[in-house]
Scaffold this motif. Structure first.
Motif, short mmCIF file in Angstrom:
data_model
loop_
_atom_site.label_atom_id
_atom_site.label_comp_id
_atom_site.label_asym_id
_atom_site.label_seq_id
_atom_site.Cartn_x
_atom_site.Cartn_y
_atom_site.Cartn_z
N HIS A 25 0.83 -1.20 0.00
CA HIS A 25 0.00 0.00 0.00
C HIS A 25 0.87 1.26 0.00
O HIS A 25 0.64 2.19 -0.76
CB HIS A 25 -0.91 -0.03 1.23
CG HIS A 25 -1.96 1.04 1.25
ND1 HIS A 25 -2.80 1.22 2.32
CD2 HIS A 25 -2.32 1.99 0.35
CE1 HIS A 25 -3.61 2.23 2.06
NE2 HIS A 25 -3.35 2.72 0.88
N HIS A 30 0.65 3.67 -3.53
CA HIS A 30 0.89 5.12 -3.54
C HIS A 30 2.20 5.41 -4.28
O HIS A 30 2.90 6.35 -3.97
CB HIS A 30 0.88 5.68 -2.12
CG HIS A 30 -0.51 5.78 -1.57
ND1 HIS A 30 -1.30 6.91 -1.67
CD2 HIS A 30 -1.29 4.86 -0.94
CE1 HIS A 30 -2.49 6.68 -1.13
NE2 HIS A 30 -2.51 5.44 -0.67
N HIS A 37 -4.92 2.40 -7.69
CA HIS A 37 -5.33 2.61 -6.30
C HIS A 37 -6.12 3.92 -6.15
O HIS A 37 -6.95 4.04 -5.24
CB HIS A 37 -4.10 2.63 -5.39
CG HIS A 37 -4.43 2.72 -3.93
ND1 HIS A 37 -5.24 1.81 -3.28
CD2 HIS A 37 -4.07 3.64 -2.98
CE1 HIS A 37 -5.36 2.16 -2.01
NE2 HIS A 37 -4.68 3.26 -1.80
N HIS A 41 -9.43 6.13 -3.63
CA HIS A 41 -9.35 7.39 -2.90
C HIS A 41 -10.31 8.44 -3.46
O HIS A 41 -10.39 9.54 -2.94
CB HIS A 41 -7.91 7.92 -2.91
CG HIS A 41 -7.05 7.24 -1.88
ND1 HIS A 41 -6.86 7.76 -0.61
CD2 HIS A 41 -6.37 6.07 -1.91
CE1 HIS A 41 -6.07 6.94 0.08
NE2 HIS A 41 -5.77 5.91 -0.68
N HIS A 124 -6.12 7.92 6.85
CA HIS A 124 -5.42 7.61 5.60
C HIS A 124 -6.15 8.22 4.41
O HIS A 124 -5.53 8.72 3.48
CB HIS A 124 -5.26 6.10 5.40
CG HIS A 124 -4.70 5.75 4.06
ND1 HIS A 124 -3.39 6.02 3.71
CD2 HIS A 124 -5.27 5.20 2.95
CE1 HIS A 124 -3.19 5.64 2.45
NE2 HIS A 124 -4.30 5.14 1.97
#
Ligand SMILES: [Zn+2]
Ligand SMILES: [Zn+2]
Length: 155
Positions: A25, A30, A37, A41, A124
């Protein structure tokens, strides 16, 4: 002794998975895998997001390990590791997807630990960019860092 061996290996698979998912992760999702990913978000519009592909890959690996290790689960670590990863995946799905993000079959909980995990994960998600922010793990984070009043983050 056989079962003790198997359970020990499963615990290892579970714990190892939290460490692997932290690293993946933090440095891949990221990083070079951000384009995929990123879908996690951003606000979701459909039932699924591109990021779900990662869950499918991990599920595939764990099933493959269990199937191939099933005949030698007391002698070889493959089945136990795969089962540990599977248990991690199921718990991750329940706590991260259903509970924290309210997907598919959302549910609430008054459990202190569940709410704490959600608050930490919401931290997060407070950053929507590629740079990212701790905590990257779901279960392992400094548990005193996300007190009750810091719950304004969403998603
Ligand atoms: Zn992220
Ligand atoms: Zn999330």
């Amino acid at each position: 002794m056989d079962w003790l061996y198997l359970i020990g290996i499963m615990v290892l698979g579970f714990a190892g998975m939290e460490i692997i998912s932290y690293c993946v992760h933090r440095w891949l999702f990221h990083g070079i895998l951000w384009k995929v990913h990123e879908s996690h978000h951003k606000p979701t519009h459909g039932l699924f997001e591109l990021n779900d592909i990662f869950s499918l890959i991990f599920a595939g690996i764990s099933i493959w390990m269990m199937v191939n290790g099933a005949t030698s689960m007391f002698e070889q670590p493959y089945f136990g590791l795969g089962a540990g990863v599977a248990i991690y995946g199921v718990l991750y799905f329940i706590i991260h997807d259903l509970f924290a993000h309210k997907r598919f079959m959302p549910f609430s909980s008054d459990s202190k630990i569940m709410k704490l995990i959600r608050r930490a994960h919401q931290r997060h998600h407070q950053d929507v960019g590629k740079e990212g922010h701790e905590p990257y793990g779901l279960f392992l984070f400094p548990y005193d860092k996300y007190p009750e009043h810091k719950r304004k983050f969403d998603r």
